[in-house]
Design a protein around this motif. Structure first.
Motif, PDB file in Angstrom:
ATOM      1  N   LYS A 120       8.324 -84.243  91.938  1.00  0.00           N
ATOM      2  CA  LYS A 120       6.242 -84.002  90.963  1.00  0.00           C
ATOM      3  C   LYS A 120       7.511 -82.745  90.516  1.00  0.00           C
ATOM      4  CE  LYS A 120       2.483 -85.953  92.859  1.00  0.00           C
ATOM      5  NZ  LYS A 120       1.624 -85.634  93.660  1.00  0.00           N
ATOM      6  N   ARG A 144       8.175 -89.160  86.478  1.00  0.00           N
ATOM      7  CA  ARG A 144       7.877 -90.774  86.507  1.00  0.00           C
ATOM      8  C   ARG A 144       9.030 -91.467  87.845  1.00  0.00           C
ATOM      9  NH1 ARG A 144       3.856 -92.185  82.468  1.00  0.00           N
ATOM     10  NH2 ARG A 144       2.909 -90.332  82.968  1.00  0.00           N
ATOM     11  N   LEU A 199       9.211 -90.755  91.618  1.00  0.00           N
ATOM     12  CA  LEU A 199       7.578 -90.566  92.107  1.00  0.00           C
ATOM     13  C   LEU A 199       7.748 -91.549  92.738  1.00  0.00           C
ATOM     14  CD1 LEU A 199       5.514 -88.794  92.949  1.00  0.00           C
ATOM     15  CD2 LEU A 199       4.477 -89.408  91.165  1.00  0.00           C
ATOM     16  N   TRP A 200       7.713 -92.611  91.557  1.00  0.00           N
ATOM     17  CA  TRP A 200       7.717 -94.406  91.631  1.00  0.00           C
ATOM     18  C   TRP A 200       8.388 -95.220  92.580  1.00  0.00           C
ATOM     19  CZ3 TRP A 200       3.525 -97.227  90.411  1.00  0.00           C
ATOM     20  CH2 TRP A 200       3.891 -98.330  90.644  1.00  0.00           C
ATOM     21  N   MET A 233       2.858 -80.818  83.955  1.00  0.00           N
ATOM     22  CA  MET A 233       3.133 -81.605  86.064  1.00  0.00           C
ATOM     23  C   MET A 233       4.523 -80.118  86.186  1.00  0.00           C
ATOM     24  SD  MET A 233       2.171 -84.499  86.463  1.00  0.00           S
ATOM     25  CE  MET A 233       3.578 -84.688  87.383  1.00  0.00           C
ATOM     26  N   ALA A 265       0.256 -89.491  88.123  1.00  0.00           N
ATOM     27  CA  ALA A 265       1.237 -88.644  88.452  1.00  0.00           C
ATOM     28  C   ALA A 265       1.955 -89.409  87.840  1.00  0.00           C
ATOM     29  CB  ALA A 265       1.163 -88.237  89.647  1.00  0.00           C
ATOM     30  N   VAL A 266       1.593 -91.046  88.117  1.00  0.00           N
ATOM     31  CA  VAL A 266       2.990 -91.667  88.295  1.00  0.00           C
ATOM     32  C   VAL A 266       2.272 -92.768  86.019  1.00  0.00           C
ATOM     33  CG1 VAL A 266       4.288 -92.227  90.000  1.00  0.00           C
ATOM     34  CG2 VAL A 266       2.135 -93.767  89.080  1.00  0.00           C
ATOM     35  N   GLY A 267       1.204 -92.164  85.557  1.00  0.00           N
ATOM     36  CA  GLY A 267       0.424 -91.913  84.398  1.00  0.00           C
ATOM     37  C   GLY A 267      -0.554 -93.956  84.611  1.00  0.00           C
ATOM     38  N   ARG A 271       2.385 -98.978  97.200  1.00  0.00           N
ATOM     39  CA  ARG A 271       2.498 -97.593  97.516  1.00  0.00           C
ATOM     40  C   ARG A 271       1.361 -96.719  97.417  1.00  0.00           C
ATOM     41  NH1 ARG A 271       5.897 -99.473  94.199  1.00  0.00           N
ATOM     42  NH2 ARG A 271       8.332 -98.550  94.113  1.00  0.00           N
TER      43      ARG A 271
END
Lengths: 1091, 507
Positions: free
Chosen positions: A900, A912, A915-916, A955, B191-193, B211
């Protein structure tokens, strides 16, 4: 004439029981003509020094005593007759306190008997009557204590006093114990009964309506005249007269606790003075390698002679030893305080203020008039102060070194809460009352304020509550430990004062606070922590490592004009002391050009000079707008350095002595006890004496009043010249580093957080404005701390950044490489910048050679231990998040935090994507893959939406509280019609009406500003300083208190280079932040509140 | 036929209910607060307060700083859920299947019912109108699944009726929170859109579940109707309630009394099963043609002790039943016992052995006739002032403060007279100054010489109630051996005449 001394007195140092201050009791006893007064608090000696000081002043004898509440027997009053017995009493209390939890004291009968030698005891009878057990107990004590035992008798107005006295006389006669009359005093005047009842309720957690019989039926436990006591005890007049017997037997006075210095300081048994002289001259030779200037030789000789006369050498050696230890551990430190700015201290290395650089403070560093030890406080790096403290404990032992206490007193907020609860006000009303107090004050809640908050001040309950709150404010509540005031003794510390466990492990404190120690003339060393010293030590390390310059506080090039140029511009974010709004607005007016100007700058923005209305006259005179003249020739010597305006505490005191005819001791007493006088309302007495004295010497009453006002201000927020000089030294040192090496300064400052006035975001922005390239934190490149690294080459290709297509919406660019001032457009720019922008006009900086890489410490919530492990195992770098997870063993939570924070860019992953990837680790790798050293298993492609620049910024703020990519306002700018960028403020004429908008950084309501609020806004171009008058505040309180993005309309005001916007209208634009992303605006800072 | 579910959201239930109950001016800012870790937090606000900038989650202090005129009341989650339950009952007018959902909503299965109200849109209009009239802000939506209806009611735009099998189009643009996911998962997805429900379609299911766990997929399936979500429409019945629906409306006093007796019998049977007795009874009478805003008429009676004898309870009601205005006729009556107490399985009232049960009966009748505060028992109170040392308590209850701590006995060293005069009677007394006992005094014309005396006992006014002079009390015995309690009002002051009173008698 009947003589009497009250020997059973409970002060408010028996917390939540006694309802009068010790000095109130002493003064009342003196005015009643008592022969003496004792103080007998429950298992404590915490209040005796206050009583001692007051008794001293009134010429009344104080009998030091203590009420011993025992766990296995009734209570006794104990009175030590001499110094040795006092030591035993102190030791006894120490024993009881060390074995009990904090605040309690467990003592038994045997403990008392063990320490009883030299003490007189008064046994207190039980509450009831005809208690046969008590007669036996009395006989038992008589057997053990012999003729040193007395039996107390009170007249309690309970209806049965005659019978009770007869009973006590009877058993006393049988046991051959003399009877002693006391009144079991709880307050100095009957008017304190309500407060005593309230204290009872607070203590027993009840309300006044529920307390019932726990409350007192009458108000008789006050000090009474001798005749009245004689009348009440007319059945046995002896009991009254006998009080004098104890007074006469107890010759002990707190005077006898005069300080004895520790022996350790003399080297090889040489006399301390000799050692000191050698050290001082040797130090002088080091300080002045080209020969010691005559001036220094003279003052050194003079000071050493004075020290010899007063025998203070061991004290200087003690401080020197502590400083020497710190130096050996490379802990940066600097002394201050009245004695610290002596030539001796400079030569010993205790201070760094070169006496040749400023007007010397003569021999005043040791008061010749008063037999008082010198005062040296030493500041150490705040993060390493503990090492110094442990050194002191180790060297002198815990039985000889201890911290002083701090008396925690009721302030208005706590007082109103407690009293309100007792008086049965609803939580809502109490909350409203307490909430109506902005900040801490000693004034309590006034009726006007109450009305403003929708409360009826004429309501009897509320009125009582407010009155009682006023009385309660200033009452001691409990003892806490002082931050760093050490008392070191030659003999056992426990024989000086009871020693108790502090809340912190491994700490013990004595029962007296700083003022008590001062009053008894006991020596102490203040070992304090200072964030700026940590910052400077880091600066010196970075300078040596990256710029090849080895510097110390004393070898920083002095009087650098460029540094003063910067200070005159108020370009002082991060600089010690002068970074606040008030200081910043003073700098361009004061225009410091030499060191002594900094000393004044530090001292002038203080309540003392402000309340005394000294600031503007000084500025006018300095700017040549007003002639410099002196009220009299005798004051010229005192006021010469400050253009005839008193600014320093020493000057105010000197005026009291020279012009108002005070003795030095009186002047000092005036300053010291100003806080106490304010409470008892005796300030008028001093004012009259002061003003009359000055007018008698031919001064105007106006000048006299102003001088006195200033002393009032100093009383609570004293700032002497000697402190100011030491602080000014740090101002200069930090300003020098900032001016010459902005990269180093920003790096050191960030690594010393939290400290100072500004959040990392402002420090980073300021560094950027001074030409420093700031790079974002990254798993593969950052350390825990921020570091200086070679700046990345101008073009992108060189850096090891690979970006995935899904990274930034506009073509990839390394975030930190976008510089401020380059005018980042409102929408993402289509091309990455290809060249470095010139340093912004503000940054007069010396062109930083190094770039600043932010450390992982800036990532909110990241665990330091886990981060350290990540760094330890990094080696050549991590390939992907899976690699980090496998090798560093970080928890998923920490990995998510890193993702993040966008710290995986070096792996080619934006936040992103990172994080994924991290989320996928949650279910853990399949066992089949666990042993393979390969990346995680492939999985089907997921269509994630692209991340807009606005989202990234949000963020960034959420994770780092700052963004290197762009300022949020830059993205919103297109939509802000009619709102000017903040930089416009610099270019428009005063009086222009303008609207600006920005993130709220700081809201400040200084107590001295009459309700005016200062708000600082920030947009992508600059910072805007708002001034909000109280009326405007009332209208826009919601906006001011809750908005994160605020638009302000008003007129521009400027004085020299200080620019304000005087606000007329405000608008909350917080909702606009949501345009950046769907994420709500709470990622952005709330703004810090300062008072 | 496909199910059609209506989801009703009452966004301001707490403040609306309070406003409705108290006749509060809805244009004044209002907030409910509750204590949370020692701080008072705002839990709900009305529209005015929200417009002023106060939001749930503020501390009370912050809220006050923003809006100084804020009116505040204590949040009452239980009361709110009671209100919700009552609304569920009222909503039976639309469908037999209604249930509270969560803390702020209802779910109604309106399959096949809508035509009675002019179709689904007619039903929604009628519902909104009636709630608005009752002072309740509301949003409702109808869809095939409860999840979709819930989402649209709370997050939907203007369209409130989702045609059959059209959930996906309706839900896709809604924010992720519309799926009833925990806040943590919503923010992780964001957070991941993944912010809108539709964003989930692009993510393979396995990838998503790996996830974020199974929840997002499950909630999505429920909303789209791929996964069944049962609604269990039942109203939670408050314990100890009896309901009587009358086939024909009644209006005569006799009929009403019979109906009450019927209800009492039923209620007492329920009480007996749980070993309880009623301490308070509430009778609600619904007349014909009632609406939500037409509150039922209520009668309440209280008892001193737990009781479950229908006859005794009937007597308590008997004196009040004539207050009922039956209007066109009563169609429903409910009787509930909101306050009960333990009562063993004795046969109360059969043989009169329960000796004080008669007393209790008497007290209840006296109390209900004279008013509940007219029958009192004196119990000691901790006060030094003699006239305040006793207080009237309900006759059979233990004193209110006795449950907190046992009442201490009067301190033994403070003797008090057996009889206290109220008010104290002025006397003339001769006493040495300043505070010696009197040597003689004159009361009602007679002179009493004091032979023995004790005192003074000094008692000051209770400063927190009112100010007043201290009193010095003396116990004296005259030459005839009679003992009196005298006091002098105020301390001795030279020149001022001392005021003496007789306050009581010993023995």
């Amino acid at each position: 004439m009947i003589r009497y001394a009250e020997l059973q007195v409970t002060t408010n140092f028996t917390f939540l029981e006694g309802a009068s201050h010790p000095d109130e009791l002493v003064l009342t006893a003196a005015s009643l003509g008592h022969a003496a007064i004792a103080v007998t608090d429950r298992n404590t000696l915490a209040g005796v020094v206050r009583a001692h000081v007051a008794a001293e002043e009134k010429g009344l004898r104080l009998v030091v005593g203590c009420r011993l509440d025992l766990t296995d027997a009734g209570s006794l009053l104990a009175f030590p007759t001499d110094r040795a017995a006092y030591g035993r009493l102190s030791r006894l209390l120490t024993v009881g306190k060390r074995r009990a939890p904090k605040g309690a004291c467990f003592l038994g009968r045997d403990d008392v008997l063990e320490h009883a030698e030299g003490m007189l005891f008064v046994l207190l009878p039980p509450d009831g009557r005809n208690d046969s057990g008590f007669a036996a107990e009395l006989r038992r004590w008589r057997f053990d204590l012999g003729r040193r035992l007395y039996l107390a008798a009170n007249h309690r107005y309970r209806g049965d006093d005659a019978k009770r006295l007869a009973w006590l006389m009877d058993i006393a006669a049988q046991a051959r114990v003399p009877l002693l009359a006391t009144n079991d005093v709880l307050y100095h005047t009957p008017a304190r009964r309500p407060l005593a009842d309230v204290l009872t309720c607070i203590r027993t957690h009840t309300t006044i309506d529920e307390a019932g019989w726990r409350l007192a039926a009458n108000a008789e436990r006050h000090l009474k005249p001798a005749q009245e006591m004689a009348r009440l005890f007319r059945q046995c007049p002896d009991a009254v007269e006998r009080t004098l017997e104890i007074v006469e037997a107890c010759t002990f006075s707190l005077h006898e606790l005069c300080y004895e210095y520790p022996d350790e300081v003399g080297e090889n048994g040489r006399p301390p003075q000799e050692t000191l002289v050698d050290l001082a001259w040797a130090g002088a030779a080091t300080r002045y390698p080209d020969g010691i200037p005559d001036k220094v030789v003279h003052s050194l000789e003079h000071e050493l002679a004075l020290i010899a006369e007063r025998r203070f050498a061991p004290y200087f050696l003690t401080v020197h030893d502590i400083v020497r230890f710190a130096r050996s551990k490379e802990i940066l430190c600097q002394g201050r305080g009245s004695a610290a700015n002596s030539t001796v201290c400079y030569c010993l290395g205790i201070t760094e203020v070169d006496p040749t650089r400023m007007v010397l403070l003569f021999e005043r560093f040791i008061s010749t008039a008063r037999d008082e030890p010198p005062d040296i406080d030493v500041d150490f790096e705040h993060e390493r102060r503990e090492e110094v403290i442990q050194y002191i404990y180790e060297k002198y032992g815990r039985d000889r070194a201890g911290l002083t206490a701090t008396v925690i007193r009721y302030r208005s907020r706590a007082a109103i809460r407690e009293v309100g609860k007792v008086m049965g006000l609803s939580a809502d009303v109490v909350g409203r009352l307490a909430g109506s107090i902005w900040g801490w004050s000693r004034e309590g809640v006034d009726a006007e304020r109450a009305r403003q908050y929708g409360l009826d001040p004429d309501d009897p309950r509320l009125k009582l509550t407010l009155e009682l709150t006023q009385e309660l404010i200033g009452f001691p509540r409990h003892l806490s430990q002082h931050v760093g005031g050490f008392v070191i003794t030659r003999g056992l510390l426990t024989e000086l004062s009871p020693v108790l466990n502090a809340a912190m492990e491994d700490r013990t404190t004595i029962e007296w606070d700083k003022d008590d120690i001062d009053a008894l003339k006991i020596l102490k060393v203040d070992v304090l922590g200072l964030g700026m010293l940590s910052c400077l030590r880091r600066s010196f390390e970075l300078l040596a490592e990256h710029h090849g310059r080895t510097l110390t506080l004393s070898t920083i090039p002095p009087e650098d004009p460029a540094v003063y140029d910067m200070l005159c511009q108020a370009d002082t974010i991060g600089v010690f002391q002068v970074e606040s709004r008030a200081q910043m607005s003073m700098l361009p007016r004061l225009k410091p050009r030499r060191f002594y100007d900094l000393v004044i700058e530090v001292a002038i923005v203080r309540p003392g000079p402000i309340q005394g209305n000294m600031v503007h006259p000084y500025l006018r005179r300095r700017q040549g707008k007003e002639p410099i003249n002196f009220p009299s020739p005798e004051l010229e010597a005192i006021l010469e350095r400050t253009c005839g305006v008193p600014l320093f505490q020493e000057q105010a005191m000197n005026i009291a002595i020279t012009a108002a005819g005070f003795t030095p001791a009186e002047a000092d007493k005036l300053r010291r006890s100003m806080a106490a006088f304010r409470r008892t309302g005796r300030v008028a007495e001093f004012r009259d004496k002061f003003v009359a004295g000055m007018m008698a010497n031919g001064y105007t009453s106006d000048f006299a009043e102003r001088c006195f006002k200033q002393i009032e201000g100093f009383g609570e927020y004293g700032f002497p010249e000697s402190h100011a000089a030491s602080f000014a030294n740090l101002v200069y040192a930090s300003a020098w580093v900032k001016r010459r090496y902005p990269d180093v300064f920003a790096c050191a400052l960030l690594n010393s957080q939290p400290m100072g006035f500004y959040a990392p975001a402002q420090i980073v922005r300021d560094a950027q404005e001074h030409g420093v390239t700031v790079l974002p934190p990254d798993v593969n490149v950052s350390e825990w701390d921020c570091t200086l690294v070679p700046p990345p080459p101008p073009a992108l290709g060189g850096s090891s950044i690979r970006l995935t297509p899904s990274a930034l919406a506009p073509p990839a660019r390394e975030a930190g490489e976008v510089r401020r001032g380059q005018g980042l457009p409102g929408k993402p720019c289509p091309h990455p910048p290809t060249s470095w922008a010139p340093p912004s006009p503000r940054g007069a900086g010396g062109g930083a050679e190094w770039a600043l890489r932010l450390g992982l410490r800036l990532i909110k919530g990241l665990d330091e231990e886990e981060a350290r492990r990540l760094l330890d195992r990094r080696n050549a770098g991590y390939r992907d998040p899976y690699d980090v997870w496998r090798r560093a063993g970080l928890s998923i939570g920490e990995l998510e935090r890193l993702a993040k924070a966008d710290a995986f860019r070096s792996m080619g992953l934006d936040r992103r994507a990172a994080l994924w990837a991290v989320k996928a680790l949650r279910s853990g790798p399949l066992p089949l893959f666990a042993r393979l050293d390969d990346a995680a298993q492939p999985e089907p492609e997921a269509a994630l939406p692209d991340m807009q620049l606005g989202e990234h910024i949000v963020m960034d703020y959420a994770s780092l509280s700052l963004s290197l990519k762009a300022h949020p306002l830059a993205l919103l700018r297109d939509g802000l019609a009619g709102i000017a960028p903040a930089e416009r403020l610099r270019h428009v004429r005063a009086g222009t009406r303008l609207t600006v908008a920005g993130l709220v950084l700081v809201r400040q309501r200084p107590g001295s500003a009459g309700g005016v609020i200062f708000v600082t806004l920030e947009d992508e171009t600059d910072i805007a300083n708002l001034v909000v008058m109280p009326k405007i505040f009332e209208r826009y309180r919601k906006e001011i208190l809750s908005a994160r993005l605020l638009a302000a309309t008003g007129r521009v005001e400027r004085e020299e280079t200080v620019i304000h916007l005087k606000v007329e209208r405000l608008e909350d634009l917080t909702h606009r932040l949501a345009e950046l992303t769907a994420v709500p605006a709470h990622a952005f800072p709330e703004g810090r509140n300062f008072r | 036929m496909a199910r059609r579910i209506l989801s009703l959201w009452l966004p301001r239930l707490a403040t609306d209910a309070w406003t409705r109950d108290r006749g509060h001016d809805a244009t004044r800012p209002l907030a409910a607060v509750a204590g949370e870790r020692g701080r008072l937090m705002v839990t709900a606000v009305n529209r005015t307060a929200e417009r002023a900038g106060v939001h749930p989650g503020f501390t009370l202090a912050d809220a006050r700083a923003v809006e100084p005129t804020l009116v505040v009341f204590d949040a009452d989650p239980q009361g709110d859920s009671g209100m919700l339950a009552r609304l569920a009952g009222w909503a039976l007018r639309y469908t037999p299947w209604t249930a509270p959902y969560g803390t702020d909503g209802l779910v109604l299965d309106v399959t096949g019912c809508a035509h009675l109200f002019g179709g689904e849109s007619g039903l929604l209009v009628d519902l909104a109108k009636r709630l608005k009239h009752a002072g309740l802000e509301s949003c409702a939506a109808i869809a095939d699944t409860p999840a979709a209806a819930w989402a649209v009611a709370r997050y939907g735009g203007t369209c409130r009726i989702i045609p059959p099998a059209a959930q996906r189009q309706a839900l896709d643009p809604l924010p992720m929170a519309a799926l009833r996911l925990p806040a943590g998962i919503v923010s992780e997805l964001a957070a991941v859109g993944l912010r809108r429900v539709g964003d989930l379609h692009g993510v393979p299911r396995a990838t998503l579940t790996a996830r974020f766990g199974p929840e997002p997929a499950r909630r999505l399936d429920q909303a789209l109707g791929r996964l069944d979500e049962p609604v269990s429409p039942h109203r939670p019945v408050p314990p100890h309630t009896a309901r009587l629906a009358l086939p024909e409306p009644i209006a005569t006093p006799e009929a009403i009394a019979r109906a009450v007796r019927h209800l009492l019998d039923e209620l007492c049977r329920g009480l007996e099963r749980t070993q309880k007795g009623a301490r308070r009874l509430e009778l609600a009478v619904h007349r014909i043609g009632r609406t939500l805003e037409d509150a039922p008429q209520t009668l309440a009676v209280g008892t001193g002790r737990p009781v479950r004898d229908p006859a005794a309870l009937q007597r308590l009601f008997a004196e009040k039943l004539d207050r009922i205005a039956p209007g066109l006729g009563i169609e429903v009556m409910t009787l509930s016992a909101p306050v009960v107490g333990p009562l063993g399985a004795v046969q109360a009232g059969l043989d009169g052995t329960g000796d004080d049960s008669d007393l209790g009966d008497l007290m209840d009748r006296l109390g209900n006739r004279l008013g509940p505060h007219s029958v009192l028992r004196l119990v000691p109170r901790e006060s030094w002032l003699p006239e305040r040392a006793v207080v009237g308590n309900p006759p059979l209850n233990p004193p209110a403060n006795q449950s907190l701590r046992p009442l201490e006995l009067w301190p033994a060293d403070r003797p008090r007279p057996v009889r206290l005069l109220a008010p104290p009677e002025p006397i003339e007394a001769i006493a040495p100054v300043p505070d010696d006992p009197p040597a003689q005094f004159r009361w009602r014309g007679a002179v009493h010489r004091v032979r023995r005396a004790d005192g003074p006992e000094r008692i000051e006014a209770e400063w927190w109630r009112r100010t007043g002079s201290p009193r010095d009390y003396y116990r004296v015995e005259d030459t005839d051996g009679r003992r009196f309690w005298l006091f002098r009002l105020g301390l001795y002051q030279p020149g001022a005449k001392a005021q003496w009173f007789l306050h009581g008698f010993f023995g």
